[in-house]
Design a protein around this motif. Structure first.
Motif, PDB file in Angstrom:
ATOM      1  N   THR A 164       0.826  -1.207   0.000  1.00  0.00           N
ATOM      2  CA  THR A 164       0.000   0.000   0.000  1.00  0.00           C
ATOM      3  C   THR A 164       0.859   1.254   0.000  1.00  0.00           C
ATOM      4  OG1 THR A 164      -0.152   0.332   2.413  1.00  0.00           O
ATOM      5  CG2 THR A 164      -1.732  -1.199   1.409  1.00  0.00           C
ATOM      6  N   VAL A 165       0.226   2.342  -0.408  1.00  0.00           N
ATOM      7  CA  VAL A 165       0.737   3.691  -0.197  1.00  0.00           C
ATOM      8  C   VAL A 165      -0.258   4.382   0.724  1.00  0.00           C
ATOM      9  CG1 VAL A 165       1.285   5.899  -1.288  1.00  0.00           C
ATOM     10  CG2 VAL A 165       1.810   3.757  -2.464  1.00  0.00           C
ATOM     11  N   ARG A 166       0.268   5.145   1.673  1.00  0.00           N
ATOM     12  CA  ARG A 166      -0.612   5.856   2.603  1.00  0.00           C
ATOM     13  C   ARG A 166      -0.249   7.335   2.625  1.00  0.00           C
ATOM     14  NH1 ARG A 166      -2.984   1.675   6.423  1.00  0.00           N
ATOM     15  NH2 ARG A 166      -2.314  -0.263   5.429  1.00  0.00           N
ATOM     16  N   LEU A 176      -4.667   9.981   6.116  1.00  0.00           N
ATOM     17  CA  LEU A 176      -5.676  10.623   5.277  1.00  0.00           C
ATOM     18  C   LEU A 176      -6.327   9.670   4.295  1.00  0.00           C
ATOM     19  CD1 LEU A 176      -3.674  13.891   4.482  1.00  0.00           C
ATOM     20  CD2 LEU A 176      -5.413  13.554   6.265  1.00  0.00           C
ATOM     21  N   ARG A 177      -5.530   8.782   3.671  1.00  0.00           N
ATOM     22  CA  ARG A 177      -6.088   7.844   2.712  1.00  0.00           C
ATOM     23  C   ARG A 177      -5.085   6.717   2.448  1.00  0.00           C
ATOM     24  NH1 ARG A 177      -4.437  12.451   0.097  1.00  0.00           N
ATOM     25  NH2 ARG A 177      -6.263  13.452   0.971  1.00  0.00           N
ATOM     26  N   VAL A 178      -5.609   5.626   1.880  1.00  0.00           N
ATOM     27  CA  VAL A 178      -4.788   4.457   1.564  1.00  0.00           C
ATOM     28  C   VAL A 178      -4.973   4.110   0.087  1.00  0.00           C
ATOM     29  CG1 VAL A 178      -4.243   2.069   2.150  1.00  0.00           C
ATOM     30  CG2 VAL A 178      -5.135   3.599   3.917  1.00  0.00           C
ATOM     31  N   PHE A 179      -3.868   3.850  -0.600  1.00  0.00           N
ATOM     32  CA  PHE A 179      -3.868   3.478  -2.017  1.00  0.00           C
ATOM     33  C   PHE A 179      -3.596   1.975  -2.063  1.00  0.00           C
ATOM     34  CE2 PHE A 179      -2.573   7.745  -1.274  1.00  0.00           C
ATOM     35  CZ  PHE A 179      -2.913   8.536  -2.374  1.00  0.00           C
ATOM     36  N   LEU A 191       5.927  12.444  -7.052  1.00  0.00           N
ATOM     37  CA  LEU A 191       4.753  13.306  -6.952  1.00  0.00           C
ATOM     38  C   LEU A 191       4.952  14.512  -7.849  1.00  0.00           C
ATOM     39  CD1 LEU A 191       2.054  13.968  -5.451  1.00  0.00           C
ATOM     40  CD2 LEU A 191       3.448  15.196  -3.769  1.00  0.00           C
ATOM     41  N   THR A 192       4.012  14.739  -8.762  1.00  0.00           N
ATOM     42  CA  THR A 192       4.103  15.903  -9.637  1.00  0.00           C
ATOM     43  C   THR A 192       2.718  16.286 -10.139  1.00  0.00           C
ATOM     44  OG1 THR A 192       5.180  16.797 -11.623  1.00  0.00           O
ATOM     45  CG2 THR A 192       4.546  14.482 -11.703  1.00  0.00           C
ATOM     46  N   ASP A 193       2.428  17.572 -10.149  1.00  0.00           N
ATOM     47  CA  ASP A 193       1.166  18.099 -10.685  1.00  0.00           C
ATOM     48  C   ASP A 193      -0.052  17.408 -10.084  1.00  0.00           C
ATOM     49  OD1 ASP A 193       2.599  19.834 -12.300  1.00  0.00           O
ATOM     50  OD2 ASP A 193       2.679  18.404 -13.967  1.00  0.00           O
ATOM     51  N   ARG A 194      -0.023  17.168  -8.780  1.00  0.00           N
ATOM     52  CA  ARG A 194      -1.118  16.528  -8.042  1.00  0.00           C
ATOM     53  C   ARG A 194      -1.335  15.077  -8.451  1.00  0.00           C
ATOM     54  NH1 ARG A 194      -0.318  18.705  -4.238  1.00  0.00           N
ATOM     55  NH2 ARG A 194      -2.137  17.698  -3.343  1.00  0.00           N
ATOM     56  N   LEU A 195      -0.365  14.506  -9.154  1.00  0.00           N
ATOM     57  CA  LEU A 195      -0.413  13.090  -9.505  1.00  0.00           C
ATOM     58  C   LEU A 195       0.689  12.359  -8.762  1.00  0.00           C
ATOM     59  CD1 LEU A 195      -0.947  13.308 -13.376  1.00  0.00           C
ATOM     60  CD2 LEU A 195      -2.673  12.757 -11.635  1.00  0.00           C
ATOM     61  N   ASP A 211      -4.883  13.691  -4.305  1.00  0.00           N
ATOM     62  CA  ASP A 211      -5.835  14.269  -3.348  1.00  0.00           C
ATOM     63  C   ASP A 211      -6.985  13.337  -3.001  1.00  0.00           C
ATOM     64  OD1 ASP A 211      -4.351  16.612  -3.276  1.00  0.00           O
ATOM     65  OD2 ASP A 211      -5.462  17.490  -4.947  1.00  0.00           O
ATOM     66  N   THR A 212      -7.224  12.307  -3.831  1.00  0.00           N
ATOM     67  CA  THR A 212      -8.379  11.433  -3.586  1.00  0.00           C
ATOM     68  C   THR A 212      -7.997   9.961  -3.444  1.00  0.00           C
ATOM     69  OG1 THR A 212      -8.797  11.040  -5.948  1.00  0.00           O
ATOM     70  CG2 THR A 212      -9.824  12.999  -4.939  1.00  0.00           C
ATOM     71  N   GLY A 213      -6.844   9.555  -3.978  1.00  0.00           N
ATOM     72  CA  GLY A 213      -6.471   8.147  -3.963  1.00  0.00           C
ATOM     73  C   GLY A 213      -7.011   7.363  -5.138  1.00  0.00           C
ATOM     74  N   GLU A 214      -7.679   8.023  -6.081  1.00  0.00           N
ATOM     75  CA  GLU A 214      -8.217   7.333  -7.253  1.00  0.00           C
ATOM     76  C   GLU A 214      -7.094   6.982  -8.226  1.00  0.00           C
ATOM     77  OE1 GLU A 214     -11.114   8.191 -11.130  1.00  0.00           O
ATOM     78  OE2 GLU A 214     -10.974   9.665  -9.493  1.00  0.00           O
ATOM     79  N   ARG A 215      -7.059   5.718  -8.660  1.00  0.00           N
ATOM     80  CA  ARG A 215      -6.081   5.313  -9.662  1.00  0.00           C
ATOM     81  C   ARG A 215      -6.568   5.745 -11.033  1.00  0.00           C
ATOM     82  NH1 ARG A 215      -6.049   1.662 -13.268  1.00  0.00           N
ATOM     83  NH2 ARG A 215      -7.781   0.536 -12.295  1.00  0.00           N
ATOM     84  N   VAL A 216      -5.687   6.372 -11.812  1.00  0.00           N
ATOM     85  CA  VAL A 216      -6.088   6.845 -13.129  1.00  0.00           C
ATOM     86  C   VAL A 216      -5.412   6.072 -14.262  1.00  0.00           C
ATOM     87  CG1 VAL A 216      -6.683   9.148 -12.334  1.00  0.00           C
ATOM     88  CG2 VAL A 216      -4.349   8.693 -13.061  1.00  0.00           C
ATOM     89  N   ARG A 217      -4.297   5.390 -13.959  1.00  0.00           N
ATOM     90  CA  ARG A 217      -3.640   4.632 -15.017  1.00  0.00           C
ATOM     91  C   ARG A 217      -2.657   3.625 -14.427  1.00  0.00           C
ATOM     92  NH1 ARG A 217      -0.759   7.067 -20.526  1.00  0.00           N
ATOM     93  NH2 ARG A 217      -0.497   5.042 -21.552  1.00  0.00           N
ATOM     94  N   THR A 218      -2.485   2.501 -15.135  1.00  0.00           N
ATOM     95  CA  THR A 218      -1.461   1.511 -14.785  1.00  0.00           C
ATOM     96  C   THR A 218      -0.541   1.313 -15.981  1.00  0.00           C
ATOM     97  OG1 THR A 218      -2.916   0.348 -13.234  1.00  0.00           O
ATOM     98  CG2 THR A 218      -1.028  -0.878 -14.086  1.00  0.00           C
ATOM     99  N   PHE A 219       0.776   1.319 -15.715  1.00  0.00           N
ATOM    100  CA  PHE A 219       1.790   1.075 -16.743  1.00  0.00           C
ATOM    101  C   PHE A 219       2.370  -0.322 -16.475  1.00  0.00           C
ATOM    102  CE2 PHE A 219       1.493   5.535 -15.725  1.00  0.00           C
ATOM    103  CZ  PHE A 219       1.484   6.184 -16.953  1.00  0.00           C
TER     104      PHE A 219
END
Length: 237
Positions: A164-166, A176-179, A191-195, A211-219
């Motif tokens: 995890t990332v916290r 605050l949140r868990v990834f 960490l760059t540009d809020r990503l 800011d939300t923990g939402e995943r937007v992409r996987t490489f």
């Protein structure tokens, strides 16, 4: 002065100097142009894992369970940060100018805050001026391998062998949140540009909204663990 007597674990370039740390328990400062060793910092009693030069200070972490702050020009330890129960792996620093202007906190945080991650499954936030532990960040169930700070929001992101990332508020210590989507240890962060980009032993890099923990992409292209990553000019490498 000669070179290190064992393997080098980390290097940082700062102006015209290079700082290196080693398994020989020392840190060295080098003239980049001449290759000459200018200073040797002695005091750690085991492998020095990471160094960080910031705000005219040198910080270090070690298998001896401590982090230390050094007076750069004098080769002297100015503070020892003791409290971790196992080796200290990673470091980040928040300068006084990035902390809130609160009269109650000003004296304690006048030297800024140092954040350390350890194989004892915790991260700690230290008051650099006093050497006191300000907060202990508990929640991971594995070693904290990497961390990065968002100084504008006083948030630390920590990656762990628990996959995890916290995210943490370094002032209050609140989680605050868990990834949670990685399937292996999280080894590196950017960490760059809020990503937030995370590299893992599961052979992937993931991109999240910090800011939300939402995943937007996987490489998913790597064949082995991702041990380092860097964002540059719109690309993550």
């Amino acid at each position: 002065m000669g070179g290190h007597e064992s393997y080098v674990t980390f290097c940082q370039l700062e102006d015209e100097a290079a700082f290196t740390c080693s398994a020989d328990c020392t840190i060295r400062r080098w003239d980049v142009k001449t290759g000459q060793c200018l200073q040797v910092y002695r005091g750690h009693t085991s492998i020095v894992n990471r160094i960080l030069v910031a705000n005219d200070q040198l910080f270090s972490s070690s298998y001896d369970r401590t982090a230390r702050a050094w007076t750069v020009d004098k080769e002297q330890v100015s503070k020892e940060f003791r409290g971790h129960r196992n080796c200290v792996l990673t470091l980040a620093y928040s300068a006084p100018k990035d902390l809130p202007s609160d009269s109650c906190l000003e004296a304690a945080m006048g030297g800024g805050l140092l954040v350390t991650g350890s194989t004892d499954d915790t991260a700690k936030v230290w008051q650099v001026a006093s050497g006191c532990c300000h907060q202990t960040l508990r929640g991971h169930t594995g070693a904290v391998l990497c961390l990065v700070l968002d100084v504008s929001s006083h948030t630390a992101f920590t990656g762990s062998t628990d996959a995890t990332v916290r995210a943490w508020d370094i002032l209050s210590g609140e989680q605050l949140r868990v990834f949670r989507e990685h399937q292996g240890s999280v080894i590196c962060l950017e960490l760059t540009d809020r990503l937030l980009y995370t590299g893992s032993a599961d052979r992937t890099v993931k991109c999240w909204l910090a800011d939300t923990g939402e995943r937007v992409r996987t490489f998913p292209a790597h064949r082995h663990s991702v041990s380092a990553l860097k964002y540059h000019a719109g690309t993550c490498k």
